[in-house]
Design an enzyme around this catalytic site. Structure first.
Site, PDB file in Angstrom:
ATOM      1  N   PHE A  23      14.346   7.908  -3.668  1.00 22.50           N
ATOM      2  CA  PHE A  23      13.278   8.900  -3.598  1.00 22.50           C
ATOM      3  C   PHE A  23      12.326   8.572  -2.458  1.00 22.50           C
ATOM      4  CE2 PHE A  23       9.030  10.495  -5.100  1.00 22.50           C
ATOM      5  CZ  PHE A  23       9.308  11.845  -4.923  1.00 22.50           C
ATOM      6  N   GLY A  24      12.130   9.539  -1.559  1.00 22.75           N
ATOM      7  CA  GLY A  24      11.181   9.386  -0.460  1.00 22.75           C
ATOM      8  C   GLY A  24       9.966  10.262  -0.688  1.00 22.75           C
ATOM      9  N   TYR A  25       8.782   9.677  -0.565  1.00 21.00           N
ATOM     10  CA  TYR A  25       7.547  10.450  -0.786  1.00 21.00           C
ATOM     11  C   TYR A  25       6.601  10.369   0.408  1.00 21.00           C
ATOM     12  CZ  TYR A  25       5.608   5.825  -1.846  1.00 21.00           C
ATOM     13  OH  TYR A  25       5.237   4.505  -1.766  1.00 21.00           O
ATOM     14  N   GLY A  26       6.863   9.435   1.325  1.00 20.32           N
ATOM     15  CA  GLY A  26       6.042   9.278   2.520  1.00 20.32           C
ATOM     16  C   GLY A  26       6.951   9.247   3.735  1.00 20.32           C
ATOM     17  N   SER A  27       6.835   8.201   4.527  1.00 23.69           N
ATOM     18  CA  SER A  27       7.605   8.145   5.770  1.00 23.69           C
ATOM     19  C   SER A  27       9.113   8.142   5.536  1.00 23.69           C
ATOM     20  CB  SER A  27       7.202   6.921   6.592  1.00 23.69           C
ATOM     21  OG  SER A  27       7.478   5.719   5.887  1.00 23.69           O
ATOM     22  N   GLU A 100      10.043  -2.086   2.422  1.00 24.54           N
ATOM     23  CA  GLU A 100       9.018  -1.726   1.444  1.00 24.54           C
ATOM     24  C   GLU A 100       8.400  -2.904   0.700  1.00 24.54           C
ATOM     25  OE1 GLU A 100       8.010   1.362   1.152  1.00 24.54           O
ATOM     26  OE2 GLU A 100       9.509   2.205   2.507  1.00 24.54           O
TER      27      GLU A 100
END
Length: 201
Positions: A23-27, A100
């Site tokens: 899941f990607g929510y930013g960059s 991360e």
């Protein structure tokens, strides 16, 4: 005797069964940096996109921290789900951990993700570590805007980080009204500072 698939087709099916989701929510949404075979808009329930992580290097310093994004508990978050080939599991997870989790400000979690096409999958996500010294907590928009307006790190002004983030989200047809509210307040602060400099000149 029941038919059993074998050969190349069976291998393809086996590999697909081992695929996993990120899941990607930013960059990660616009710069994932890892191989994937499918992207789908998705919503994660129970977490929200938030400027909840103090930045000591890229957008601030230990003496004057900036703010960057994290997934914080509460609400929901619209982002992008990436399906990664099972054969690349070790390579991609190693890359994500290096990207991360270098300072342990995020936890690695497997969470249920609701895809836009109706599927529900388990996805790897990186959420804010609330016990880390760089966790900023639930800052209100005014406090967050004041920090962003005045911080700078090795990667440049914190203002640029917020502005670029919002623009990328809009380009991907994702609106984050909370971030946009912080941005509006940030520009009000900068306008007051500019007017104050004019009056004092």
């Amino acid at each position: 005797m029941p038919y059993r698939n074998s050969g190349k087709n069976a291998t393809i099916q086996d590999e697909r069964s081992r695929d996993f989701w990120v899941f990607g929510y930013g960059s990660l949404m616009w710069r994932p940096g890892f191989a994937h075979v499918e992207t789908v808009r998705a919503r994660l329930h129970g977490y929200r996109r938030s400027l909840c992580i103090y930045s000591y290097v890229h957008r601030g310093t230990p003496d004057h921290p900036g703010l960057v994004l994290g997934l914080d508990a509460g609400g929901s978050c619209l982002g992008i789900a990436f399906r990664v080939p099972g054969a690349m599991t070790d390579e991609v997870i190693a890359y994500l951990r290096e990207r991360e989790m270098s300072n342990n400000v995020y936890f690695e979690k497997w969470l249920p993700l609701h895809l836009a096409d109706g599927r529900i999958v388990r996805a790897l996500a990186y959420v804010a570590n609330r016990h880390h010294e760089q966790y900023a907590g639930r800052l209100d928009a005014k406090a967050a805007a004041a920090i962003v307006a005045s911080s700078r790190g090795e990667s440049g002004p914190n203002i640029d980080y917020l502005t670029n983030t919002i623009q990328h989200l809009k380009n991907m047809r994702v609106r984050d009204h909370a971030l946009e509210h912080v941005s509006d307040m940030m520009h009000e602060i900068l306008a007051r500072q500019k007017n104050g400099c004019k009056h004092s000149a």
